[in-house]
Scaffold this motif. Structure first.
Motif, PDB file in Angstrom:
ATOM      1  N   GLN A   1      42.416  38.628 -15.734  1.00 33.30           N
ATOM      2  CA  GLN A   1      42.894  37.675 -16.731  1.00 33.30           C
ATOM      3  C   GLN A   1      42.320  36.285 -16.505  1.00 33.30           C
ATOM      4  OE1 GLN A   1      47.152  38.033 -17.035  1.00 33.30           O
ATOM      5  NE2 GLN A   1      46.994  40.043 -17.993  1.00 33.30           N
ATOM      6  N   LYS A   2      42.260  35.833 -15.275  1.00 33.90           N
ATOM      7  CA  LYS A   2      41.676  34.517 -14.982  1.00 33.90           C
ATOM      8  C   LYS A   2      40.194  34.506 -15.358  1.00 33.90           C
ATOM      9  CE  LYS A   2      40.903  31.109 -11.307  1.00 33.90           C
ATOM     10  NZ  LYS A   2      39.472  30.909 -11.596  1.00 33.90           N
ATOM     11  N   TRP A   3      39.497  35.595 -15.035  1.00 34.36           N
ATOM     12  CA  TRP A   3      38.074  35.662 -15.355  1.00 34.36           C
ATOM     13  C   TRP A   3      37.847  35.487 -16.853  1.00 34.36           C
ATOM     14  CZ3 TRP A   3      33.283  34.983 -14.195  1.00 34.36           C
ATOM     15  CH2 TRP A   3      32.279  35.533 -14.988  1.00 34.36           C
TER      16      TRP A   3
ATOM     17  N   PRO B   1      27.128  44.127 -12.677  1.00 35.56           N
ATOM     18  CA  PRO B   1      27.285  44.440 -14.088  1.00 35.56           C
ATOM     19  C   PRO B   1      26.384  45.547 -14.635  1.00 35.56           C
ATOM     20  CG  PRO B   1      27.451  42.085 -13.781  1.00 35.56           C
ATOM     21  CD  PRO B   1      27.029  42.674 -12.461  1.00 35.56           C
ATOM     22  N   GLN B   2      25.087  45.474 -14.413  1.00 33.64           N
ATOM     23  CA  GLN B   2      24.199  46.499 -14.985  1.00 33.64           C
ATOM     24  C   GLN B   2      24.531  47.889 -14.455  1.00 33.64           C
ATOM     25  OE1 GLN B   2      22.196  46.421 -17.426  1.00 33.64           O
ATOM     26  NE2 GLN B   2      21.687  44.293 -17.708  1.00 33.64           N
TER      27      GLN B   2
ATOM     28  N   LEU C   1      25.365  38.869 -19.828  1.00 35.32           N
ATOM     29  CA  LEU C   1      26.296  37.742 -19.985  1.00 35.32           C
ATOM     30  C   LEU C   1      27.204  37.591 -18.774  1.00 35.32           C
ATOM     31  CD1 LEU C   1      27.308  38.180 -23.718  1.00 35.32           C
ATOM     32  CD2 LEU C   1      25.920  36.320 -22.744  1.00 35.32           C
ATOM     33  N   LEU C   2      27.672  38.710 -18.237  1.00 34.23           N
ATOM     34  CA  LEU C   2      28.512  38.633 -17.028  1.00 34.23           C
ATOM     35  C   LEU C   2      27.732  37.977 -15.890  1.00 34.23           C
ATOM     36  CD1 LEU C   2      30.325  42.095 -16.946  1.00 34.23           C
ATOM     37  CD2 LEU C   2      31.332  39.877 -17.440  1.00 34.23           C
ATOM     38  N   ASN C   3      26.510  38.424 -15.696  1.00 31.03           N
ATOM     39  CA  ASN C   3      25.688  37.825 -14.636  1.00 31.03           C
ATOM     40  C   ASN C   3      25.445  36.336 -14.897  1.00 31.03           C
ATOM     41  OD1 ASN C   3      25.152  39.886 -12.731  1.00 31.03           O
ATOM     42  ND2 ASN C   3      23.675  40.823 -14.140  1.00 31.03           N
TER      43      ASN C   3
END
Length: 112
Positions: free
Chosen positions: A6-8, A78-79, A106-108
């Motif tokens: 949730q914080k992320w 991520p990938q 995008l995450l990276n």
């Protein structure tokens, strides 16, 4: 690494996209991420507009669903996490599944 889902999504992801706004704007796709289980939720992501919002705002190119323990793996790598999770049935994708690679990018980006 343990991640507070949730914080992320509520704080860190959007802030990370804003730090790299020029690169994020190049991703002209919208995502809906559903995290089930402990600490989960649902977030709508429009990287071109720098928005990460709770709930389903509609008009997404890809919906990604996984549980919170799978997201921890995706967050760490991520990938690999998305690809391995998808083939293991732990990450469900509906819509433009090729956009999963862009979500991983995008995450990276946001973690930098």
């Amino acid at each position: 690494m343990a991640v507070d889902v949730q914080k992320w999504f509520d704080e860190d992801f959007g802030a990370g996209l804003m730090r790299h706004a020029d690169e994020a704007r190049k991703v002209n796709l919208k995502f809906l991420v559903r995290i089930t289980g402990q600490g989960g939720g649902e977030w709508w992501i429009d990287p071109a507009a720098g928005k990460v919002e709770r709930g389903d705002q509609g008009g997404v190119n890809l919906t990604i669903t996984m549980d919170s323990s799978t997201f921890a793996k995706v967050y760490d790598n991520p990938q690999q996490g998305i690809t391995a999770g998808y083939f293991a049935g732990e990450v469900q994708m509906a819509g433009n599944t090729q956009a999963g690679d862009k979500f991983a990018d995008l995450l990276n980006l946001a973690k930098q």
